[in-house]
Design a protein around this motif. Structure first.
Motif, PDB file in Angstrom:
ATOM      1  N   MET A  66       6.461  10.099  -0.577  1.00 11.16           N
ATOM      2  CA  MET A  66       5.625   8.851  -0.827  1.00 11.16           C
ATOM      3  C   MET A  66       6.052   7.900   0.619  1.00 11.16           C
ATOM      4  O   MET A  66       7.101   7.837   0.835  1.00 11.16           O
ATOM      5  CB  MET A  66       5.762   8.095  -1.978  1.00 11.16           C
ATOM      6  N   ILE A  67       4.967   7.297   0.987  1.00  7.59           N
ATOM      7  CA  ILE A  67       5.232   6.099   2.075  1.00  7.59           C
ATOM      8  C   ILE A  67       4.691   4.804   1.313  1.00  7.59           C
ATOM      9  O   ILE A  67       3.739   4.809   0.853  1.00  7.59           O
ATOM     10  CB  ILE A  67       4.665   6.604   3.428  1.00  7.59           C
ATOM     11  N   LEU A  68       5.690   3.902   1.532  1.00  6.40           N
ATOM     12  CA  LEU A  68       5.233   2.675   1.002  1.00  6.40           C
ATOM     13  C   LEU A  68       5.031   1.599   2.176  1.00  6.40           C
ATOM     14  O   LEU A  68       6.283   1.508   2.992  1.00  6.40           O
ATOM     15  CB  LEU A  68       6.166   1.978   0.103  1.00  6.40           C
ATOM     16  N   ALA A  69       4.159   0.849   2.335  1.00 11.73           N
ATOM     17  CA  ALA A  69       4.031  -0.262   3.409  1.00 11.73           C
ATOM     18  C   ALA A  69       3.706  -1.744   2.727  1.00 11.73           C
ATOM     19  O   ALA A  69       2.878  -1.742   1.799  1.00 11.73           O
ATOM     20  CB  ALA A  69       2.848  -0.011   4.416  1.00 11.73           C
ATOM     21  N   CYS A  70       4.661  -2.435   3.045  1.00 14.17           N
ATOM     22  CA  CYS A  70       4.612  -3.832   2.521  1.00 14.17           C
ATOM     23  C   CYS A  70       4.439  -4.904   3.645  1.00 14.17           C
ATOM     24  O   CYS A  70       5.176  -4.901   4.595  1.00 14.17           O
ATOM     25  CB  CYS A  70       5.771  -4.370   1.797  1.00 14.17           C
ATOM     26  N   GLU A  89       4.768   8.239   8.396  1.00 13.11           N
ATOM     27  CA  GLU A  89       5.023   6.895   8.663  1.00 13.11           C
ATOM     28  C   GLU A  89       4.447   6.273   9.908  1.00 13.11           C
ATOM     29  O   GLU A  89       4.079   5.280   9.853  1.00 13.11           O
ATOM     30  CB  GLU A  89       6.615   6.503   8.504  1.00 13.11           C
ATOM     31  N   ARG A  90       4.392   7.223  10.775  1.00 12.32           N
ATOM     32  CA  ARG A  90       3.861   6.700  12.164  1.00 12.32           C
ATOM     33  C   ARG A  90       2.399   6.421  12.061  1.00 12.32           C
ATOM     34  O   ARG A  90       1.657   5.536  12.284  1.00 12.32           O
ATOM     35  CB  ARG A  90       4.002   7.830  13.240  1.00 12.32           C
ATOM     36  N   ALA A  91       1.592   7.480  11.525  1.00 13.10           N
ATOM     37  CA  ALA A  91       0.260   7.237  11.001  1.00 13.10           C
ATOM     38  C   ALA A  91      -0.165   5.795  10.108  1.00 13.10           C
ATOM     39  O   ALA A  91      -1.228   5.174  10.519  1.00 13.10           O
ATOM     40  CB  ALA A  91      -0.540   8.518  10.338  1.00 13.10           C
ATOM     41  N   ALA A 111       0.796  -1.233  -0.021  1.00 16.04           N
ATOM     42  CA  ALA A 111      -0.019  -0.046  -0.083  1.00 16.04           C
ATOM     43  C   ALA A 111       0.886   1.256   0.120  1.00 16.04           C
ATOM     44  O   ALA A 111       1.869   1.518   0.601  1.00 16.04           O
ATOM     45  CB  ALA A 111      -0.899   0.066   1.217  1.00 16.04           C
ATOM     46  N   ALA A 112       0.493   2.317  -0.777  1.00 19.14           N
ATOM     47  CA  ALA A 112       1.451   3.448  -1.141  1.00 19.14           C
ATOM     48  C   ALA A 112       0.536   4.616  -0.502  1.00 19.14           C
ATOM     49  O   ALA A 112      -0.721   4.646  -0.909  1.00 19.14           O
ATOM     50  CB  ALA A 112       1.801   3.693  -2.546  1.00 19.14           C
ATOM     51  N   PHE A 113       1.218   5.397   0.048  1.00 21.30           N
ATOM     52  CA  PHE A 113       0.368   6.707   0.518  1.00 21.30           C
ATOM     53  C   PHE A 113       1.321   8.006   0.212  1.00 21.30           C
ATOM     54  O   PHE A 113       2.477   8.092   0.118  1.00 21.30           O
ATOM     55  CB  PHE A 113       0.288   6.505   2.194  1.00 21.30           C
ATOM     56  N   MET A 114       0.586   9.154   0.019  1.00 17.81           N
ATOM     57  CA  MET A 114       1.342  10.373  -0.254  1.00 17.81           C
ATOM     58  C   MET A 114       1.548  10.887   1.219  1.00 17.81           C
ATOM     59  O   MET A 114       0.620  10.702   2.146  1.00 17.81           O
ATOM     60  CB  MET A 114       0.352  11.410  -0.677  1.00 17.81           C
ATOM     61  N   ALA A 115       2.596  11.447   1.530  1.00 18.42           N
ATOM     62  CA  ALA A 115       2.904  11.980   2.927  1.00 18.42           C
ATOM     63  C   ALA A 115       2.683  13.554   3.071  1.00 18.42           C
ATOM     64  O   ALA A 115       2.892  14.096   1.989  1.00 18.42           O
ATOM     65  CB  ALA A 115       4.475  11.640   3.308  1.00 18.42           C
ATOM     66  N   GLY A 116       1.891  13.835   4.271  1.00 18.06           N
ATOM     67  CA  GLY A 116       1.687  15.113   4.357  1.00 18.06           C
ATOM     68  C   GLY A 116       0.953  16.051   3.361  1.00 18.06           C
ATOM     69  O   GLY A 116       1.058  17.269   3.153  1.00 18.06           O
ATOM     70  N   ILE A 119       7.747  -0.422   6.111  1.00 22.25           N
ATOM     71  CA  ILE A 119       7.557   0.924   6.174  1.00 22.25           C
ATOM     72  C   ILE A 119       8.815   1.815   5.395  1.00 22.25           C
ATOM     73  O   ILE A 119       9.735   1.859   6.018  1.00 22.25           O
ATOM     74  CB  ILE A 119       6.925   1.605   7.312  1.00 22.25           C
ATOM     75  N   THR A 120       8.446   2.294   4.188  1.00 23.16           N
ATOM     76  CA  THR A 120       9.862   2.966   3.363  1.00 23.16           C
ATOM     77  C   THR A 120       9.268   4.226   3.066  1.00 23.16           C
ATOM     78  O   THR A 120       7.966   4.267   2.526  1.00 23.16           O
ATOM     79  CB  THR A 120       9.979   2.089   2.209  1.00 23.16           C
TER      80      THR A 120
END
Ligand SMILES: C[S@@+](CC[C@H](N)C(=O)[O-])C[C@H]1O[C@@H](n2cnc3c(N)ncnc32)[C@H](O)[C@@H]1O
Length: 263
Positions: A251-255, A218-220, A195-200, A235-236
């Motif tokens: 970007m934040i990536l969670a695997c 990253e924490r959220a 799952a990928a997320f835009m940070a901030g 988390i990357t």
């Protein structure tokens, strides 16, 4: 709302949330032009990390359970589905926006050359290299579904991706967390996901329209996934210094894998 011909009506309920003029206004051509008309460094990094993660997962686990995969909130982005290709006979591309559904139906059957650069990133190692015709493979496996992630059935898919969706559909932290939960819970226990997320991000423009975002770090992201993910969640944080969208910090990536409480 229309039900797509590719929908298996028994699996994903009809769209009940009609109050979505916001998503009706999403302009896939403008979004592709801004984000995916060429390959960006962050997207290439994400594809490499995800490809390695899925490869390592299936070296240790039975790939048969991953015959059905899902990409949640696909929008006009094909690379998450391309990442799933080696492990799926069937890939559901789920989206709430009719315009994005039309775009996906048009492009999964034979995508334009601009997506070749994305495939080339994956195609450097097996099992991607064993796929000689990614266009044909995507066309054969894609099931474009008009649906709402909050109505997904539990425990249905053996592998999943959700890119820039849970934080990019709302400014509410509660809705963001619920979206993450629904995504992970739609997977089988033990199933791998990315799952990928835009940070901030505080929101973004597509064409002439403004869309809300929930600002996450990253924490959220880790906190939203932790209750439903196995302990080996990674988390990357990525940022190539080129802001694709106004007002975001990378970007934040969670695997990870869906937690398996049955074991
Ligand atoms: C910012 S776009 C991300 C698109 C794409 N995944 C990407 O990687 O660029 C967010 C997407 O989520 C979809 N979406 C928003 N709410 C949704 C919901 N409740 N269920 C399914 N899709 C939704 C929108 O239609 C849009 O395509």
């Amino acid at each position: 709302m229309d039900q797509r011909s590719t929908r298996d009506a028994a699996e994903i309920p009809a769209v009940e949330v009609v109050g979505a003029p916001l998503w009706d206004a999403f302009d896939p051509a403008a979004y592709v032009d801004a984000n995916y008309s060429r390959l960006h460094v962050d997207d290439a990094s994400i594809m490499r990390i995800c490809g390695d993660f899925f490869r390592r997962h299936f070296e240790r686990h039975d790939a048969l359970s991953a015959r059905a995969g899902i990409d949640v909130g696909s929008g006009p982005n094909l690379y998450p589905a391309l990442m799933l290709l080696p492990w799926c006979a069937e890939i559901t591309l789920l989206d709430l926006s009719p315009a994005n559904i039309a775009w996906l139906e048009r492009h999964t059957g034979g995508y334009p050359e601009s997506w070749d650069a994305f495939w080339d990133v994956l195609n450097t190692a097996g099992p991607y290299r064993e796929i000689t015709d990614p266009r044909g493979s995507l066309g054969a496996s894609a099931r474009v579904e008009h649906g709402d992630l909050f109505l997904l059935p539990e425990g249905r898919w053996g592998i999943g991706t959700m890119f820039f969706t849970a934080e990019s559909m709302t400014d509410s932290p509660d809705v963001f967390r619920d979206g993450v939960r629904r995504f992970v819970e739609s997977l089988l226990p033990g199933a791998p996901f990315a799952a990928a997320f835009m940070a901030g991000s505080r929101g973004y423009r597509v064409g002439g329209h403004f869309f809300p975002s929930c600002s996450v770090d990253e924490r959220a992201v880790a906190a939203s996934l932790a209750p439903y993910a196995a302990d080996d969640l990674t988390i990357t944080r990525l940022h190539d210094g080129h802001a694709l969208r106004e007002g975001y910090l990378g970007m934040i990536l969670a695997c990870g894998r869906r937690r398996d409480d049955t074991r």
